[in-house]
Design a protein around this motif. Structure first.
Motif, PDB file in Angstrom:
ATOM      1  N   ILE A 135      15.604   5.989   7.358  1.00 53.15           N
ATOM      2  CA  ILE A 135      15.435   7.347   7.861  1.00 53.15           C
ATOM      3  C   ILE A 135      14.974   8.267   6.736  1.00 53.15           C
ATOM      4  O   ILE A 135      14.179   9.183   6.949  1.00 53.15           O
ATOM      5  CB  ILE A 135      16.758   7.859   8.464  1.00 53.15           C
ATOM      6  N   LEU A 136      15.470   8.024   5.524  1.00 50.50           N
ATOM      7  CA  LEU A 136      15.134   8.877   4.383  1.00 50.50           C
ATOM      8  C   LEU A 136      13.633   8.877   4.117  1.00 50.50           C
ATOM      9  O   LEU A 136      13.034   9.937   3.924  1.00 50.50           O
ATOM     10  CB  LEU A 136      15.899   8.409   3.151  1.00 50.50           C
ATOM     11  N   THR A 137      13.014   7.705   4.109  1.00 49.72           N
ATOM     12  CA  THR A 137      11.582   7.632   3.809  1.00 49.72           C
ATOM     13  C   THR A 137      10.754   8.303   4.904  1.00 49.72           C
ATOM     14  O   THR A 137       9.774   9.000   4.611  1.00 49.72           O
ATOM     15  CB  THR A 137      11.142   6.173   3.657  1.00 49.72           C
ATOM     16  N   LEU A 138      11.149   8.115   6.157  1.00 48.44           N
ATOM     17  CA  LEU A 138      10.407   8.737   7.250  1.00 48.44           C
ATOM     18  C   LEU A 138      10.598  10.252   7.246  1.00 48.44           C
ATOM     19  O   LEU A 138       9.650  11.014   7.486  1.00 48.44           O
ATOM     20  CB  LEU A 138      10.859   8.144   8.587  1.00 48.44           C
ATOM     21  N   ASN A 139      11.806  10.709   6.953  1.00 43.66           N
ATOM     22  CA  ASN A 139      12.052  12.147   6.912  1.00 43.66           C
ATOM     23  C   ASN A 139      11.366  12.806   5.726  1.00 43.66           C
ATOM     24  O   ASN A 139      11.019  13.985   5.777  1.00 43.66           O
ATOM     25  CB  ASN A 139      13.558  12.429   6.860  1.00 43.66           C
ATOM     26  N   ALA A 140      11.198  12.061   4.625  1.00 44.88           N
ATOM     27  CA  ALA A 140      10.494  12.614   3.471  1.00 44.88           C
ATOM     28  C   ALA A 140       9.048  12.944   3.839  1.00 44.88           C
ATOM     29  O   ALA A 140       8.516  13.994   3.440  1.00 44.88           O
ATOM     30  CB  ALA A 140      10.537  11.627   2.305  1.00 44.88           C
ATOM     31  N   ALA A 144       0.836  -1.207   0.000  1.00 40.43           N
ATOM     32  CA  ALA A 144       0.000   0.000   0.000  1.00 40.43           C
ATOM     33  C   ALA A 144       0.872   1.259   0.000  1.00 40.43           C
ATOM     34  O   ALA A 144       0.588   2.222  -0.732  1.00 40.43           O
ATOM     35  CB  ALA A 144      -0.928  -0.006   1.216  1.00 40.43           C
ATOM     36  N   GLY A 145       1.926   1.246   0.799  1.00 40.25           N
ATOM     37  CA  GLY A 145       2.822   2.397   0.835  1.00 40.25           C
ATOM     38  C   GLY A 145       3.529   2.617  -0.486  1.00 40.25           C
ATOM     39  O   GLY A 145       3.668   3.760  -0.944  1.00 40.25           O
ATOM     40  N   LEU A 146       3.974   1.533  -1.120  1.00 37.30           N
ATOM     41  CA  LEU A 146       4.643   1.652  -2.415  1.00 37.30           C
ATOM     42  C   LEU A 146       3.696   2.169  -3.490  1.00 37.30           C
ATOM     43  O   LEU A 146       4.091   2.971  -4.345  1.00 37.30           O
ATOM     44  CB  LEU A 146       5.224   0.299  -2.826  1.00 37.30           C
ATOM     45  N   VAL A 147       2.437   1.728  -3.458  1.00 40.96           N
ATOM     46  CA  VAL A 147       1.462   2.186  -4.454  1.00 40.96           C
ATOM     47  C   VAL A 147       1.205   3.685  -4.285  1.00 40.96           C
ATOM     48  O   VAL A 147       1.216   4.446  -5.270  1.00 40.96           O
ATOM     49  CB  VAL A 147       0.148   1.386  -4.326  1.00 40.96           C
ATOM     50  N   LEU A 148       0.958   4.126  -3.045  1.00 46.73           N
ATOM     51  CA  LEU A 148       0.706   5.546  -2.807  1.00 46.73           C
ATOM     52  C   LEU A 148       1.922   6.395  -3.180  1.00 46.73           C
ATOM     53  O   LEU A 148       1.784   7.479  -3.778  1.00 46.73           O
ATOM     54  CB  LEU A 148       0.341   5.774  -1.342  1.00 46.73           C
ATOM     55  N   THR A 149       3.113   5.902  -2.850  1.00 49.27           N
ATOM     56  CA  THR A 149       4.325   6.651  -3.194  1.00 49.27           C
ATOM     57  C   THR A 149       4.530   6.705  -4.693  1.00 49.27           C
ATOM     58  O   THR A 149       4.936   7.743  -5.240  1.00 49.27           O
ATOM     59  CB  THR A 149       5.546   6.003  -2.515  1.00 49.27           C
ATOM     60  N   ALA A 150       4.257   5.591  -5.385  1.00 50.75           N
ATOM     61  CA  ALA A 150       4.407   5.571  -6.842  1.00 50.75           C
ATOM     62  C   ALA A 150       3.428   6.534  -7.509  1.00 50.75           C
ATOM     63  O   ALA A 150       3.786   7.244  -8.457  1.00 50.75           O
ATOM     64  CB  ALA A 150       4.196   4.148  -7.362  1.00 50.75           C
ATOM     65  N   VAL A 151       2.185   6.577  -7.011  1.00 51.14           N
ATOM     66  CA  VAL A 151       1.200   7.522  -7.559  1.00 51.14           C
ATOM     67  C   VAL A 151       1.677   8.961  -7.354  1.00 51.14           C
ATOM     68  O   VAL A 151       1.562   9.812  -8.248  1.00 51.14           O
ATOM     69  CB  VAL A 151      -0.169   7.302  -6.897  1.00 51.14           C
ATOM     70  N   PHE A 152       2.229   9.237  -6.187  1.00 52.64           N
ATOM     71  CA  PHE A 152       2.762  10.572  -5.895  1.00 52.64           C
ATOM     72  C   PHE A 152       3.886  10.940  -6.855  1.00 52.64           C
ATOM     73  O   PHE A 152       3.908  12.044  -7.417  1.00 52.64           O
ATOM     74  CB  PHE A 152       3.241  10.608  -4.439  1.00 52.64           C
ATOM     75  N   LEU A 153       4.826  10.023  -7.079  1.00 46.56           N
ATOM     76  CA  LEU A 153       5.960  10.303  -7.955  1.00 46.56           C
ATOM     77  C   LEU A 153       5.514  10.491  -9.403  1.00 46.56           C
ATOM     78  O   LEU A 153       5.961  11.422 -10.091  1.00 46.56           O
ATOM     79  CB  LEU A 153       6.985   9.170  -7.859  1.00 46.56           C
ATOM     80  N   VAL A 154       4.631   9.611  -9.875  1.00 51.93           N
ATOM     81  CA  VAL A 154       4.153   9.720 -11.258  1.00 51.93           C
ATOM     82  C   VAL A 154       3.387  11.032 -11.455  1.00 51.93           C
ATOM     83  O   VAL A 154       3.559  11.719 -12.473  1.00 51.93           O
ATOM     84  CB  VAL A 154       3.272   8.507 -11.611  1.00 51.93           C
ATOM     85  N   THR A 155       2.557  11.379 -10.484  1.00 52.17           N
ATOM     86  CA  THR A 155       1.800  12.628 -10.591  1.00 52.17           C
ATOM     87  C   THR A 155       2.730  13.834 -10.623  1.00 52.17           C
ATOM     88  O   THR A 155       2.517  14.783 -11.390  1.00 52.17           O
ATOM     89  CB  THR A 155       0.819  12.759  -9.416  1.00 52.17           C
ATOM     90  N   LEU A 214       4.443   7.341   2.337  1.00 52.48           N
ATOM     91  CA  LEU A 214       5.862   7.369   2.720  1.00 52.48           C
ATOM     92  C   LEU A 214       6.074   6.758   4.103  1.00 52.48           C
ATOM     93  O   LEU A 214       7.066   6.056   4.329  1.00 52.48           O
ATOM     94  CB  LEU A 214       6.367   8.805   2.694  1.00 52.48           C
ATOM     95  N   THR A 215       5.142   7.007   5.021  1.00 52.22           N
ATOM     96  CA  THR A 215       5.282   6.450   6.370  1.00 52.22           C
ATOM     97  C   THR A 215       5.147   4.936   6.361  1.00 52.22           C
ATOM     98  O   THR A 215       5.893   4.228   7.063  1.00 52.22           O
ATOM     99  CB  THR A 215       4.229   7.067   7.301  1.00 52.22           C
ATOM    100  N   LEU A 216       4.199   4.409   5.590  1.00 52.65           N
ATOM    101  CA  LEU A 216       4.038   2.954   5.510  1.00 52.65           C
ATOM    102  C   LEU A 216       5.295   2.299   4.940  1.00 52.65           C
ATOM    103  O   LEU A 216       5.735   1.250   5.430  1.00 52.65           O
ATOM    104  CB  LEU A 216       2.827   2.613   4.639  1.00 52.65           C
ATOM    105  N   VAL A 217       5.877   2.904   3.920  1.00 55.94           N
ATOM    106  CA  VAL A 217       7.116   2.349   3.351  1.00 55.94           C
ATOM    107  C   VAL A 217       8.233   2.395   4.387  1.00 55.94           C
ATOM    108  O   VAL A 217       8.953   1.407   4.594  1.00 55.94           O
ATOM    109  CB  VAL A 217       7.529   3.121   2.085  1.00 55.94           C
ATOM    110  N   GLY A 218       8.382   3.532   5.067  1.00 54.29           N
ATOM    111  CA  GLY A 218       9.453   3.659   6.054  1.00 54.29           C
ATOM    112  C   GLY A 218       9.291   2.708   7.226  1.00 54.29           C
ATOM    113  O   GLY A 218      10.260   2.061   7.647  1.00 54.29           O
ATOM    114  N   GLU A 219       8.079   2.588   7.753  1.00 53.44           N
ATOM    115  CA  GLU A 219       7.857   1.689   8.888  1.00 53.44           C
ATOM    116  C   GLU A 219       8.043   0.232   8.481  1.00 53.44           C
ATOM    117  O   GLU A 219       8.587  -0.577   9.252  1.00 53.44           O
ATOM    118  CB  GLU A 219       6.445   1.900   9.450  1.00 53.44           C
ATOM    119  N   SER A 220       7.604  -0.125   7.282  1.00 55.69           N
ATOM    120  CA  SER A 220       7.773  -1.507   6.820  1.00 55.69           C
ATOM    121  C   SER A 220       9.244  -1.838   6.637  1.00 55.69           C
ATOM    122  O   SER A 220       9.707  -2.920   7.039  1.00 55.69           O
ATOM    123  CB  SER A 220       7.016  -1.719   5.506  1.00 55.69           C
ATOM    124  N   LEU A 221      10.006  -0.925   6.037  1.00 57.98           N
ATOM    125  CA  LEU A 221      11.442  -1.160   5.869  1.00 57.98           C
ATOM    126  C   LEU A 221      12.145  -1.227   7.220  1.00 57.98           C
ATOM    127  O   LEU A 221      13.092  -2.003   7.406  1.00 57.98           O
ATOM    128  CB  LEU A 221      12.055  -0.058   5.012  1.00 57.98           C
TER     129      LEU A 221
END
Length: 349
Positions: A235-240, A42-53, A298-305
């Motif tokens: 740290i990068l994903t959480l700080n983003a 879910a985090g990767l999908v939301l982040t990918a949509v953000f980047l593509v947009t 971004l938070t879901l990706v960071g917490e999962s990693l």
């Protein structure tokens, strides 16, 4: 006669498959199980949509971020959602959908500038402080602790005022927000890298490099740096995500980018305050929803990693899910990946 490769333990296509499985996100997806995998996806999908947009903002947005009229005339202020304006218009007469889409680009630019500057300064200071120690280490620790103890948003406001000086242009506002965010996050990277460097410089392979006459620069760049920065992607994903909230906070309080210079979600929320009490919901809901979704992704990706980087958490999640996940011993890869590693010990089932 074809020669069988079975005895050697390799088959055609094995090497490319291993390389694909070794890619960072692919490896994390294979290691995750159950709810943890769902959160990561879910985090990767939301982040990918953000980047593509953000990358295709000019194509996806029906109008420009500061456009007030088209061939049919002026848009009109506070128009409800319609066919011409799917998300309505703002109090200033701007198209809400276009402002939200173009706002992703502003957010991405601020994240990139802030994170790059933070990593460069924080890693460099942490490497020097942890490796050499002494009075340099003590001074840097005191300074970074003082910055870290300061309220982040208040510090960002002060730095933004000092840097921008009332500047409201696109790059002036972006640099002011990015540098103010950088000042906040340098201590985080500094503390993480310094702690790792202090631990790594006592390892046997570092001592061996000193014995054979390797220079301090070579030891720091070739042996210490690579092993001290393995946790930085977490740290990068959480700080983003925190950078987006800080940027929105600056804009909401009036220290961001003017709407005629660039689209910025926090500033749009500030201008929509009076609309909420009048029942005009669309001018505030959609910029706020954009902030929530991007930060959530971004938070879901960071917490999962972060969970996957800890073998104990991975094992516990796998046991709770009733599955056997692959568990690498060292975050970021097998022990054999770095100097002094034990080649051959790659996974624990």
């Amino acid at each position: 006669m074809a020669t069988s490769l079975t005895g050697s333990g390799t088959t055609p296509g094995t090497a490319p498959a291993r390389r694909r499985r070794g890619l960072p996100l692919v490896r994390q997806l294979r290691q995750s199980v159950g709810l943890q995998r769902g959160m990561l996806v879910a985090g990767l999908v939301l982040t990918a949509v953000f980047l593509v947009t953000a990358l295709l903002a000019d194509v996806l947005a029906p109008y420009g971020f500061a456009q007030l009229r088209d061939a049919g005339g002026a848009f009109g202020a506070q128009q409800p959602p319609s066919g011409d304006h799917p998300l309505g218009t703002t109090v200033g007469g701007y198209d809400v959908l276009s402002r939200v889409v173009h706002g992703t680009r502003t957010a991405l630019l601020v994240i990139i500038v802030a994170v790059v500057l933070s990593i460069f300064a924080g890693v460099l200071l942490g490497l020097v402080s942890g490796y050499f120690g002494g009075w340099v280490d003590r001074v840097l620790v005191v300074v970074c602790d003082a910055i870290y103890a300061f309220p982040p948003l208040l510090l960002a406001i002060v730095v933004a005022i000092v840097i921008s000086g009332g500047e409201s242009s696109l790059w002036g506002g972006i640099m002011a927000a990015a540098i103010s965010i950088t000042v906040i996050y340098i201590p985080q990277y500094f503390r993480v890298v310094r702690a790792e460097v202090v631990r790594i410089k006592a390892e046997a392979y570092v001592e061996s490099a000193k014995v054979i006459g390797a220079s301090n620069w070579r030891i720091m760049s070739r042996h210490v740096l690579r092993n001290a920065t393995r946790t930085l992607p977490l740290i990068l994903t959480l700080n983003a995500s925190e950078a987006i909230l800080t940027l929105a906070g600056l804009g909401f309080l009036g220290f961001g980018i003017e709407q005629s210079a660039a689209a910025e979600w926090g500033f749009d929320l500030n201008r929509a305050l009076s609309d909420v009490t009048s029942g005009i919901w669309w001018t505030s809901v959609f910029p706020g929803l954009a902030i929530v979704l991007v930060v959530l992704g971004l938070t879901l990706v960071g917490e999962s990693l972060n969970d996957l980087a800890d073998p104990r958490l991975r094992s516990r999640r796998a046991a709770e899910a009733g599955e056997t996940g692959e568990v690498t011993v060292v975050p970021g890869g097998p022990l054999g990946a770095g100097p002094g590693g034990l080649a051959g010990i790659e996974e624990v089932r």
